[in-house]
Design a protein around this motif. Structure first.
Motif, short mmCIF file in Angstrom:
data_model
loop_
_atom_site.label_atom_id
_atom_site.label_comp_id
_atom_site.label_asym_id
_atom_site.label_seq_id
_atom_site.Cartn_x
_atom_site.Cartn_y
_atom_site.Cartn_z
N GLY A 96 0.89 -1.20 -0.10
CA GLY A 96 0.07 -0.08 0.00
C GLY A 96 0.92 1.31 0.01
N ALA A 97 1.96 1.22 0.81
CA ALA A 97 2.69 2.18 0.74
C ALA A 97 3.46 2.47 -0.82
CB ALA A 97 4.05 2.18 1.77
N ALA A 98 4.07 1.55 -1.21
CA ALA A 98 4.42 1.61 -2.60
C ALA A 98 3.11 2.21 -3.58
CB ALA A 98 4.83 0.26 -3.27
N GLN A 99 2.03 1.95 -3.59
CA GLN A 99 0.99 2.26 -4.01
C GLN A 99 0.71 3.93 -4.21
OE1 GLN A 99 -3.18 1.70 -3.14
NE2 GLN A 99 -3.69 0.98 -5.34
N VAL A 100 0.81 4.40 -2.91
CA VAL A 100 0.61 5.71 -2.51
C VAL A 100 1.82 6.44 -2.93
CG1 VAL A 100 0.20 7.20 -0.72
CG2 VAL A 100 -0.96 5.40 -0.26
N MET A 101 2.84 6.07 -2.96
CA MET A 101 4.09 6.62 -3.19
C MET A 101 4.13 6.87 -4.74
SD MET A 101 7.01 5.06 -0.68
CE MET A 101 8.37 6.01 -1.40
N THR A 102 3.68 5.80 -5.31
CA THR A 102 3.81 5.99 -6.77
C THR A 102 2.62 6.80 -7.46
OG1 THR A 102 4.57 3.76 -6.98
CG2 THR A 102 3.68 4.46 -8.80
N ASN A 103 1.32 6.48 -6.99
CA ASN A 103 0.21 7.02 -7.53
C ASN A 103 -0.17 8.64 -7.23
OD1 ASN A 103 0.22 5.07 -9.17
ND2 ASN A 103 -1.53 3.75 -8.13
N VAL A 104 0.22 8.73 -5.86
CA VAL A 104 -0.17 10.08 -5.36
C VAL A 104 0.98 11.16 -5.19
CG1 VAL A 104 -1.11 10.96 -3.01
CG2 VAL A 104 -1.72 8.81 -3.76
N HIS A 105 2.16 10.52 -4.76
CA HIS A 105 3.28 11.43 -4.44
C HIS A 105 4.15 11.50 -5.63
CE1 HIS A 105 2.01 11.92 -0.55
NE2 HIS A 105 2.04 10.78 -0.25
N ARG A 106 4.02 10.58 -6.64
CA ARG A 106 4.72 10.38 -7.93
C ARG A 106 6.28 10.36 -7.72
NH1 ARG A 106 -0.08 10.31 -9.39
NH2 ARG A 106 -1.04 11.20 -11.06
N VAL A 107 6.60 9.28 -6.63
CA VAL A 107 7.92 9.04 -6.22
C VAL A 107 7.95 7.55 -6.56
CG1 VAL A 107 9.53 8.63 -4.31
CG2 VAL A 107 7.78 10.39 -4.13
N ARG A 108 9.29 7.46 -7.47
CA ARG A 108 9.60 5.97 -7.80
C ARG A 108 10.09 5.35 -6.70
NH1 ARG A 108 11.26 3.40 -12.57
NH2 ARG A 108 10.91 5.08 -13.83
N VAL A 109 9.67 4.14 -6.35
CA VAL A 109 9.87 3.19 -4.84
C VAL A 109 11.43 2.65 -5.39
CG1 VAL A 109 7.80 3.30 -4.16
CG2 VAL A 109 8.42 1.32 -5.81
N GLY A 110 11.61 2.41 -6.65
CA GLY A 110 12.75 1.89 -6.98
C GLY A 110 12.77 1.52 -8.45
N MET A 111 13.87 0.92 -8.76
CA MET A 111 13.79 0.44 -10.07
C MET A 111 13.53 -1.05 -10.47
SD MET A 111 15.16 3.43 -11.47
CE MET A 111 15.44 2.83 -13.41
N ARG A 112 13.83 -2.04 -9.63
CA ARG A 112 13.52 -3.44 -9.81
C ARG A 112 13.04 -3.87 -8.49
NH1 ARG A 112 16.28 -8.64 -10.43
NH2 ARG A 112 15.33 -9.70 -12.34
N GLY A 113 11.96 -4.59 -8.40
CA GLY A 113 11.68 -4.86 -6.85
C GLY A 113 11.03 -6.50 -7.16
#
Length: 400
Positions: free
Chosen positions: A128-145
């Motif tokens: 869920g944190a990855a979803q919010v960071m990506t879709n709301v804050h527009r922050v890339r959580v990493g390159m490959r996970g």
């Protein structure tokens, strides 16, 4: 004092606020986050009919509608305590005491932990944190996970991360332990995800998922499941592999994965390290119901709804005078169902305030909620409707 106080500005809380305000009630909504919308904010996916669901846009529509009706919205406020008095409900917050004769708890859900060794390293986060960071804050959580945990929630968010250009090397199960027992069981996980077969991107996967609904074929399917998994949206979904450890010194550097037997046991000598720079843990969701417990509301354990649920009826009314619930606090379902529940709760609150002409609208909204649930393309549990009926029967037996 306001007529209605709503805790939670997600789809349930905002829909309830609109429903109340449309019937002339003074409504105040509070939420601890800096933006209204709740779980809507992170959602971005394609519907089965090809249209797109954009949660941020849906949240904005609800917010604008509520504002046009005079709903007071206060953000960044946490609830510390609450209790019932002769005047109604007293809610103690980080900015002071609020009072209202009717209180709606629409606090949503929280993510279940899915611990394995190394899960405290920087670069490990909940799905869920990855979803919010990506879709709301527009922050890339990493390159490959890697996503550890295969369920309805992680399957949906995995596609969203891929759409954002974030490479998901694999989706695997967590190694079984006391906490991850069901999440690490390939058979139980298969029973869960075959319900998403109708959303699969290829006819072959849809056919295979349909066949796997038949229990006798599930055992065969697990034995024949390819070691590399099946690719969904280009992501290898590996039911026969488990993450046994997240590796790294100062941050995530790799994930050690091993093959699983059909029963979920690690196959000795099969582990290898998969280089990644982030890991998403996906243990599922549970109702965030602490405030209902503080209020003294009775609970019932309904596994089909995600755990312990505040006792309530079809009108979203609890046994406590003036206390209502709506959204994922009442069981884990989609945002569309939460919004429909909010409408029911708002009308139920209007009836509580004896607003004339409400009962017929309330009956229609309850029927609309059931239709919305029946048409839902994604269900977090196949027996959610049965769980709802059982909970409502428990309420009727004790408080009718």
């Amino acid at each position: 004092m306001t007529d209605v106080l709503i805790v939670g500005a997600g789809p349930a809380g905002l829909s309830a606020a609109i429903s109340c305000a449309e019937r002339g009630l003074q409504v105040q909504v509070i939420d601890e986050f800096m933006r209204p919308g709740g779980r809507l904010l992170g959602q971005l996916y394609q519907e089965p009919d090809g249209s797109w669901w954009n949660g941020i846009e849906e949240a904005a529509k609800l917010q604008d509608k509520a504002a046009s009706l005079g709903v007071e919205l206060q953000l960044g406020i946490s609830v510390i305590d609450l209790n019932h008095s002769d005047d109604g409900w007293m809610v103690y917050t980080s900015t002071g005491i609020l009072k209202a004769p009717a209180l709606l708890l629409a606090t949503g859900a929280a993510e279940t932990a899915c611990p394995i060794p190394g899960w405290t390293l920087p670069g490990v986060m909940s799905i869920g944190a990855a979803q919010v960071m990506t879709n709301v804050h527009r922050v890339r959580v990493g390159m490959r996970g890697v996503i550890v945990g295969i369920n309805v929630l992680s399957m949906a968010i995995a596609q969203e991360l891929e759409l954002a250009g974030i490479k998901i090397a694999a989706m695997v199960l967590p190694a079984k332990n006391m906490i991850n027992h069901d999440a690490g069981d390939p058979r139980k996980v298969m029973q869960s995800i075959v319900r998403l077969g109708h959303l699969a991107p290829s006819p072959l996967l849809r056919l295979g998922s349909g066949l796997m609904r038949y229990t006798p074929l599930q055992s065969l399917g697990l034995h024949l499941y390819p070691k590399g998994g099946f690719k969904v949206w280009g992501i290898p979904v590996q039911l026969r592999k488990a993450a046994v450890e997240i590796e790294g010194i100062e941050k995530v550097e790799s994930v050690r994965v091993a093959n699983l037997s059909p029963d979920g046991n690690i196959v000795p000598g099969t582990s290898r390290s998969l280089p990644v720079d982030f890991v998403c843990m996906a243990g599922g969701l549970y109702p965030l119901a602490e405030l209902a417990a503080v209020a003294g509301c009775p609970f019932r354990y309904i596994p089909e709804l995600g755990g312990h649920i505040p006792l309530h009826n079809a009108r979203m009314q609890t046994p406590l005078a003036g206390l209502f619930v709506a959204g994922n606090i009442t069981g884990i379902e989609s945002a569309k169902i939460a919004a429909a529940q909010g409408t029911v709760a708002g009308l139920s609150i209007a009836a509580f305030h004896q607003v004339s002409g409400t009962e017929e609208d309330l009956r229609e909204s309850i029927q609309n909620l059931r239709i919305t649930r029946a048409k839902a393309s994604i269900q977090f549990h196949p027996q959610v409707a049965e769980g709802r009926q059982r909970l409502e029967s428990m309420y009727s037996e004790n408080f009718s």
